[in-house]
Design a protein around this motif. Structure first.
Motif, PDB file in Angstrom:
ATOM      1  N   LEU A 177     -36.238  93.492 -38.443  1.00 14.55           N
ATOM      2  CA  LEU A 177     -35.728  92.441 -39.321  1.00 14.55           C
ATOM      3  C   LEU A 177     -36.787  91.943 -40.300  1.00 14.55           C
ATOM      4  O   LEU A 177     -36.482  91.635 -41.447  1.00 14.55           O
ATOM      5  N   ALA A 178     -38.041  91.857 -39.867  1.00 10.42           N
ATOM      6  CA  ALA A 178     -39.125  91.460 -40.778  1.00 10.42           C
ATOM      7  C   ALA A 178     -39.273  92.485 -41.905  1.00 10.42           C
ATOM      8  O   ALA A 178     -39.439  92.114 -43.072  1.00 10.42           O
ATOM      9  N   ALA A 231     -27.040  91.798 -44.752  1.00 12.34           N
ATOM     10  CA  ALA A 231     -28.054  92.814 -44.475  1.00 12.34           C
ATOM     11  C   ALA A 231     -28.777  92.548 -43.144  1.00 12.34           C
ATOM     12  O   ALA A 231     -29.272  93.473 -42.519  1.00 12.34           O
ATOM     13  N   LEU A 232     -28.831  91.286 -42.715  1.00 10.14           N
ATOM     14  CA  LEU A 232     -29.574  90.913 -41.508  1.00 10.14           C
ATOM     15  C   LEU A 232     -28.694  90.704 -40.275  1.00 10.14           C
ATOM     16  O   LEU A 232     -29.171  90.814 -39.151  1.00 10.14           O
ATOM     17  N   ARG A 290     -35.170  81.647 -42.803  1.00  5.87           N
ATOM     18  CA  ARG A 290     -35.475  81.600 -41.372  1.00  5.87           C
ATOM     19  C   ARG A 290     -34.458  82.465 -40.622  1.00  5.87           C
ATOM     20  O   ARG A 290     -33.257  82.312 -40.811  1.00  5.87           O
ATOM     21  N   ILE A 291     -34.972  83.349 -39.785  1.00  7.62           N
ATOM     22  CA  ILE A 291     -34.136  84.253 -38.996  1.00  7.62           C
ATOM     23  C   ILE A 291     -34.451  84.031 -37.522  1.00  7.62           C
ATOM     24  O   ILE A 291     -35.613  84.027 -37.134  1.00  7.62           O
ATOM     25  N   LEU A 343     -29.488  86.784 -34.793  1.00 12.99           N
ATOM     26  CA  LEU A 343     -28.588  85.844 -34.140  1.00 12.99           C
ATOM     27  C   LEU A 343     -28.166  84.736 -35.090  1.00 12.99           C
ATOM     28  O   LEU A 343     -27.060  84.211 -35.000  1.00 12.99           O
ATOM     29  N   ASP A 344     -29.069  84.371 -36.018  1.00 11.99           N
ATOM     30  CA  ASP A 344     -28.773  83.328 -36.993  1.00 11.99           C
ATOM     31  C   ASP A 344     -29.701  83.504 -38.187  1.00 11.99           C
ATOM     32  O   ASP A 344     -30.848  83.923 -38.033  1.00 11.99           O
ATOM     33  N   VAL A 345     -29.201  83.185 -39.378  1.00 11.92           N
ATOM     34  CA  VAL A 345     -29.994  83.221 -40.605  1.00 11.92           C
ATOM     35  C   VAL A 345     -29.770  81.901 -41.329  1.00 11.92           C
ATOM     36  O   VAL A 345     -28.628  81.479 -41.503  1.00 11.92           O
TER      37      VAL A 345
END
Length: 98
Positions: A65-66, A29-30, A54-55, A35-37
């Motif tokens: 994204l938040a 979903a993100l 952490r995103i 760039l990274d999750v």
């Protein structure tokens, strides 16, 4: 080699009542535009098991994204940490058929 700097944002929240299936679906979903999750196991208050989500993303994508993070997990708050990323050179990879 000359270093380059770009501005990034780290979005972070703690959750203790989210199923593993929801956390697994969170990646797709993100990504992208994230760039990274990272999902990090943690011990929350009252010794409950939980996770830190952490995103890493660009500033222009952080609000979207938040909102997606709050929608998917039910969290009521997200921390935003602005930071710089240093890198020395971008490499472009070519795909070759063998």
């Amino acid at each position: 080699m000359k270093a380059k700097i770009s501005e990034l944002v780290i979005l972070e929240t703690n959750v203790d009542d989210v199923d593993g299936e929801v956390l697994g679906n969170l990646f797709s979903a993100l990504m992208p535009p994230a760039l990274d999750v990272s999902i990090i196991p943690a011990i929350m208050k009252k010794n409950r098991p939980g996770h830190i989500i952490r995103i890493i993303c660009s500033k222009k994508d952080s609000e979207k994204l938040a909102e997606k993070l709050m929608e998917e997990t039910g969290t009521t708050g997200v921390r935003e940490i602005v930071c710089d990323r240093w890198f020395f050179q971008e490499k472009k990879m070519e795909k070759r058929k063998i």
